[in-house]
Design an enzyme around this catalytic site. Structure first.
Site, PDB file in Angstrom:
ATOM      1  N   THR A   1      -6.852  -7.209  27.319  1.00  0.00           N
ATOM      2  CA  THR A   1      -7.357  -8.490  26.811  1.00  0.00           C
ATOM      3  C   THR A   1      -7.866  -8.392  25.391  1.00  0.00           C
ATOM      4  OG1 THR A   1      -9.124 -10.136  27.126  1.00  0.00           O
ATOM      5  CG2 THR A   1      -9.593  -7.920  27.865  1.00  0.00           C
TER       6      THR A   1
ATOM      7  N   TYR B   1     -16.556  -8.068  30.965  1.00  0.00           N
ATOM      8  CA  TYR B   1     -15.106  -8.193  31.149  1.00  0.00           C
ATOM      9  C   TYR B   1     -14.365  -7.351  30.108  1.00  0.00           C
ATOM     10  CZ  TYR B   1     -10.443 -10.264  30.901  1.00  0.00           C
ATOM     11  OH  TYR B   1      -9.082 -10.452  30.850  1.00  0.00           O
TER      12      TYR B   1
END
Length: 345
Positions: free
Chosen positions: A123, A147
């Site tokens: 990501t 995250y």
């Protein structure tokens, strides 16, 4: 690549949003493919009937060994994990477990099973809040939420593992994935999803009363967050090309951004949804969410120079139109099955 030379690929999280598109991309290109998914957020209907689906957890080494043996697995595409940034801030241990601990178990199983190729769904959140207008792979990682950290830790594990074992890998750092299969075979199906375009098309179809705009005081032209939106089918096409590259050069590993290199603000996206649907969505201005950055736009130079990647859907209105078509089909699917679709979203 010659059809007979294409090895079997195991897709983790293949009943989920991006994973199910990867399954279609592989299957359409003639790759043997199987899926492992625990169906906590995935859906059985997202996996084609002719693709083997193993319901289970990627921490289950015995199950993975059985899958590798039954399918002759030679490559893994790893999509399984948790992806909601604000939730990672409030429940960090869930993210370190799902995204890091479970990934470690999967990598270990791959090493034990002699799987030579591994593609990882990472990501742009690993970059945090970069002080550059377009983020390249040379931009230092600086996650600002669990995250991002959970994904960066897995990247590190892959690098260290490839240095010690006969495995090569490709890390693909996604920017904002959106849209749906152009043939409406699959799409974002999770109830309560937080992806902006998904939320906006739900609102356009009356499934939500409004769209919340989280933060209007960012350091951007209109004060709302700016993101680089990439069509999910273009993204998964890049995965197939990346796998070919790993096979062709087994001594090389790759890390690449996946984006178009153009950003749109939240308000620009909502304007585009209004334009595509010929409706006006109710917008509610809210406070910022924890862990969100002002702007994240990719520099896609490396992926374009490394892979023969030619995006086919690099247009915001097209992305929205495909998401809208899937949302309409999803309503029909749910009506037809009266709430008994596999997966609990």
């Amino acid at each position: 690549m010659n059809e007979s030379a294409k090895p079997s690929v195991l897709v983790t999280g293949g009943a989920g949003y991006i994973g199910s598109h990867a399954v279609l991309a592989l299957r359409d290109a003639g790759w043997p493919v199987a899926v492992i998914d625990n169906l906590t957020t995935g859906f059985r209907f997202a996996v084609p009937d002719d693709v083997p689906l193993y319901e289970g957890d990627i921490e289950d080494g015995d199950l993975l060994a059985r899958i590798f043996a039954e399918q002759g697995t030679r490559a893994i595409m790893h999509f399984a994990g948790s992806i909601v940034v604000p939730e990672s801030v409030t429940d960090p241990l869930k993210y370190y477990h799902n995204n890091t601990v479970r990934s470690r178990a999967l990598i270990e199983a791959a090493v034990k099973g002699g799987i030579p190729h591994f593609i990882f769904s990472s990501t742009a959140a690993i970059y945090g809040m970069p002080d550059v207008s377009a983020v390249s792979e040379a931009t230092p990682p600086a996650p600002i939420n669990p995250y991002g950290w959970s994904k960066l830790m897995t990247e590190q594990m892959l690098g260290d593992t490839a240095a010690a074992h006969p495995i090569n890998f490709c890390v693909l750092r996604y920017f904002n994935v959106a849209g749906a299969d152009p043939q409406a075979r699959t799409g974002q199906s999770t109830a309560g999803a937080t992806h902006l375009i998904k939320v906006a098309v739900e609102a356009a179809l009356g499934k939500r009363e409004h769209v919340s705009v989280y933060g209007t005081d960012y350091d951007t032209p209109d004060g709302t967050g700016v993101r680089d939106y990439i069509h999910v089918s273009d993204l998964t096409a890049a995965h197939v090309l990346a796998l070919e590259a790993l096979i062709e050069q087994p001594d090389r590993s790759l890390t690449m951004n996946c984006g178009y290199g153009r950003g749109f603000s939240v308000l620009e996206v909502l304007d585009a949804v209004d334009r595509v649907t010929n409706l006006t969505i109710d917008r509610r201005m809210e406070a910022r969410r924890a862990g969100d950055s002002d702007s994240l736009i990719s520099d896609p130079a490396r992926i374009r120079s490394t892979l023969p990647w030619q995006p086919k859907h690099a247009d915001l209105d097209t992305i929205i139109a495909h998401a809208l078509a899937w949302e309409r089909k999803l309503s029909e699917l749910r009506a037809d099955t009266a709430g008994v679709l596999g997966g609990n979203g």
